[in-house]
Design an enzyme around this catalytic site. Sequence first.
Site, PDB file in Angstrom:
ATOM      1  N   ASP A 172      44.941  40.621  16.808  1.00 37.37           N
ATOM      2  CA  ASP A 172      43.795  39.865  16.284  1.00 37.37           C
ATOM      3  C   ASP A 172      42.665  39.781  17.284  1.00 37.37           C
ATOM      4  OD1 ASP A 172      45.056  39.131  14.040  1.00 37.37           O
ATOM      5  OD2 ASP A 172      45.592  37.110  14.702  1.00 37.37           O
ATOM      6  N   LYS A 227      38.782  42.909  14.172  1.00 31.97           N
ATOM      7  CA  LYS A 227      37.381  43.303  14.256  1.00 31.97           C
ATOM      8  C   LYS A 227      36.820  43.502  12.854  1.00 31.97           C
ATOM      9  CE  LYS A 227      36.478  47.362  15.858  1.00 31.97           C
ATOM     10  NZ  LYS A 227      36.549  48.502  16.755  1.00 31.97           N
ATOM     11  N   MET A 276      39.592  25.937  13.892  1.00 34.88           N
ATOM     12  CA  MET A 276      38.582  26.584  13.039  1.00 34.88           C
ATOM     13  C   MET A 276      37.580  25.552  12.515  1.00 34.88           C
ATOM     14  SD  MET A 276      41.096  29.143  10.946  1.00 34.88           S
ATOM     15  CE  MET A 276      42.515  28.059  10.925  1.00 34.88           C
TER      16      MET A 276
END
Length: 470
Positions: free
Chosen positions: A252, A274, A386
Amino acid sequence: MSSLPIFLDLKKTNILVAGTDVFAVAKIRFLLELGAQVTSLHYEAADIVKTFESEKEKGQIKFISGSFRPEVLKEIKLVYLANVSGSELGKFLEYSQKHNILLNHIDCPENSSFISPAAVSRGSVTVAISTGGKAPVLARNLRQKIEQLLPSQIGELTDLIYQFRPSVKKLIKSSSARRKFWNKIYSDLELGKLLALSSQERRSKIIKLLGTFGQKEKKGHVLLVGAGPGDPELLTLKAHRALIEADVIIYDKLVSKEVLNLARRDACLINVGKSLGDHSVSQDEINKIIIDQAHLGHLTVRLKGGDPMIFGRAAEEISALTAKNISYEIIPGITAAIGAAAAGSIPLTHRDHSSQVTFVTGQLKGGERRDWTGLAGKGRTIVIYMGVKTAKKTMNDLIRDGFSAHTPIGIIENATKESERRLYGTLERLDHLIKGKNIQSPALLIIGDSVAEAKDFSIAYETINHIKEA
Ligand code: SAH
């Protein structure tokens, strides 16, 4: 490296040792132990002859007296010079150079065309250390360290494992799979287990390993590995080993470069974090890549930032593997919250301030609104993953759902990496801090009274208007 390390089979090598001092005696003894044919050149009726009487009887050593003459070097491949000096030394150096005979003048690298490294030996296993003749004491110290490192039974074990080579070749056809098998056997973990067994138990264990390896080989095997928050020192030993052994690593964007650097040089690294143009790799595509690699028989590592089971979508990958009957193993990692808490010395729980800690995501599937009422309140710490993009909304929701606007908060960007930044303040300033300091993902928001115990919090709180870049 300016010298070529090679291991010579001394049983086929005639060696001359000139001189009679303690170094000559030690060298002769060492060479005889290795099975060499030794010629000892001495000048007078020296004690050295008596020292090696039994070897002389066995015909392993012969003695000649006198000084240098070309005949003494007939059929000789290697020469060691001990207490040889003056014109005698000159003659040896000149003759051996002219006739390409390798010569070592003990403790004089400048006169030598080869040097003898310090060596540690365990049966068939030998480790040689050289400092190019520049620091013999360092070489000896290193040798002591290696002595401690190499278990005494490693030679015996190597001899046993060697006996299995023909069966391994028969049972595992592909050479890359065979390499994998040997890698497994010689991994620290298996080696440690094997060394602890008796020799009969070792044999059975190797047979068992060979059997299970064959089964896994057919369908491939996947390791779901946690790479930790960034600092490679925070990898588990198991994760480190998986990286060293993997044929393929599917990683990741959260995985740091330093961690990836631990992979084998010939391992195939696949970046699925990516964005490819405007198309980032979907979870279904990732699942397919993992399955395809496993089916090719590769030891496949699916490497994820932090811990795979925390906001890592591991469950979806596990279902995909199970559906294809591919075996897997999960190797945990230090999740970002734990890494960040350690980096900032932020207690996530505290006897006085927090008896609960909750890891939540700032983004719910489909943009649903989170109800914070169950999580908000005194005595609780919330760690938001997040959460950068939705920080303003989270701040407003938290205050509306019960958190005090003055609740201490910490924002930790790139926790445990070189680029780590830590900011502190109060909940009402969360959005201001993030925008003002241009905080980018990956970052964690930690909210709760125990954050005020962080090592930099009080300075931050008092000195610069609730804002501190630690
Ligand atoms: N499985 C990961 C979490 C993946 S979700 C783990 O256990 O840590 C991705 C979020 O994790 C990022 O948006 C960020 O909030 C957090 N994160 C991951 N690594 C981080 C780091 N080094 N510093 C701060 N936050 C990090």
